[in-house]
Write a protein that holds these residues in place. Structure first.
Motif, mmCIF file in Angstrom:
data_model
loop_
_atom_site.group_PDB
_atom_site.id
_atom_site.type_symbol
_atom_site.label_atom_id
_atom_site.label_comp_id
_atom_site.label_asym_id
_atom_site.label_seq_id
_atom_site.Cartn_x
_atom_site.Cartn_y
_atom_site.Cartn_z
ATOM 1 N N VAL A 39 -11.935 9.755 -2.054
ATOM 2 C CA VAL A 39 -10.268 9.851 -2.866
ATOM 3 C C VAL A 39 -10.685 9.564 -3.915
ATOM 4 O O VAL A 39 -10.404 7.897 -5.499
ATOM 5 C CB VAL A 39 -9.417 8.608 -2.235
ATOM 6 C CG1 VAL A 39 -7.908 8.439 -3.094
ATOM 7 C CG2 VAL A 39 -9.100 9.058 -0.612
ATOM 8 N N TYR A 67 -10.581 13.602 -1.440
ATOM 9 C CA TYR A 67 -8.599 13.935 -1.168
ATOM 10 C C TYR A 67 -8.421 13.598 -2.674
ATOM 11 O O TYR A 67 -8.358 12.714 -3.078
ATOM 12 C CB TYR A 67 -8.255 12.976 0.200
ATOM 13 C CG TYR A 67 -9.008 12.951 0.824
ATOM 14 C CD1 TYR A 67 -8.430 14.014 1.652
ATOM 15 C CD2 TYR A 67 -10.182 12.998 1.516
ATOM 16 C CE1 TYR A 67 -8.831 14.595 2.812
ATOM 17 C CE2 TYR A 67 -10.718 13.189 2.780
ATOM 18 C CZ TYR A 67 -9.470 14.313 3.552
ATOM 19 O OH TYR A 67 -10.007 13.885 4.819
ATOM 20 N N ALA A 73 -6.499 11.104 2.471
ATOM 21 C CA ALA A 73 -7.783 10.709 3.182
ATOM 22 C C ALA A 73 -7.275 10.405 4.837
ATOM 23 O O ALA A 73 -8.107 9.907 6.145
ATOM 24 C CB ALA A 73 -8.089 9.877 2.658
#
Length: 247
Positions: A39, A67, A73
């Protein structure tokens, strides 16, 4: 493509250094995990430093999912753990890594999609991140130095996953090309030594001979031997007798 093995996803939230992402990938692959989600990595993605640090786990990085935010996510997850080493003031169940991975294994076996969150290196997960989790994994570390490297935390959690989900052999003996000695082979060795020690007058005085033989047999039984061990000990005694006879 990722393996067919059912497993949790490990979600690296805003990781800062490519080297730590690579170390996390290496740790995951050590224990059979290959579902990495990343992320908002600080230094962008892909990251050549991550590949260099992954030491052969580059396939895992190639397949890692990227993400922009944590919500994305976790969109398909049904149960989420958040790792942290400090109190957060949030009311959530807190588990040790061992217990958390027991629960994860049960949920994954039941068809659920489990995610485990790991925070950025500098300060770990924010409360906003942890609020999205169902439970917390708290690593029992030295309270005076509670900082865990990202790769270390992933390694520890991945190891516990392997313990709970795999066939872990907790103790074994590497026999090489040999076999364990059988009861008959050990008994022949015992008789060989008793006979030669009897001839040498070792079992003295006579009234203590049986007790001495019992103690000697007990010694042999504590020494679990291979066939090669038995053959060597026969050879030792035979050579000692030959040496005595030469004198």
């Amino acid at each position: 493509m990722p393996s067919d093995t059912s497993q949790p996803s490990f979600v690296l939230v805003r990781p800062q250094m490519g080297e730590n992402i690579g170390a996390a990938a290496r740790a995951m692959w050590n224990f059979g995990l290959d579902r990495m989600r990343i992320v908002a990595p600080r230094d962008g993605w892909p990251n050549p430093k991550a590949v260099a640090m992954s030491s052969g786990a580059g396939r895992l990085l190639d397949e890692a999912q990227l993400y922009d935010d944590l919500a994305g996510a976790l969109a398909d997850s049904t149960f989420v753990f958040a790792t942290t080493a400090r109190q957060r003031g949030l009311t959530k169940p807190v588990y040790s890594p061992e217990r958390a991975m027991q629960i994860a294994a049960e949920k994954v076996a039941a068809g659920e999609k489990v995610a485990v969150l790991f925070g950025p290196e500098r300060a770990g997960l924010e409360n906003e991140d942890i609020a999205k989790a169902n439970a917390i994994i708290s690593v029992p570390v030295n309270p005076e130095y509670a900082s865990l490297n990202l790769g270390q935390c992933v390694l520890l959690t991945a190891y516990e996953w392997m313990r709970q989900s795999g066939d872990v052999v907790h103790e074994a003996t590497d026999l090489g090309k040999g076999d364990w000695a059988t009861g008959v082979e050990v008994e022949k060795l015992v008789e060989h030594y008793e006979d030669r020690l009897e001839e040498a007058g070792f079992f003295y005085p006579p009234e203590k001979a049986e007790g001495m033989k019992t103690n000697l047999r007990n010694l042999w039984s504590r020494m679990r031997m291979t066939r090669a061990d038995v053959q060597m000990l026969h050879g030792v005694m035979r050579q000692m007798v030959r040496w005595k006879d030469r004198g």
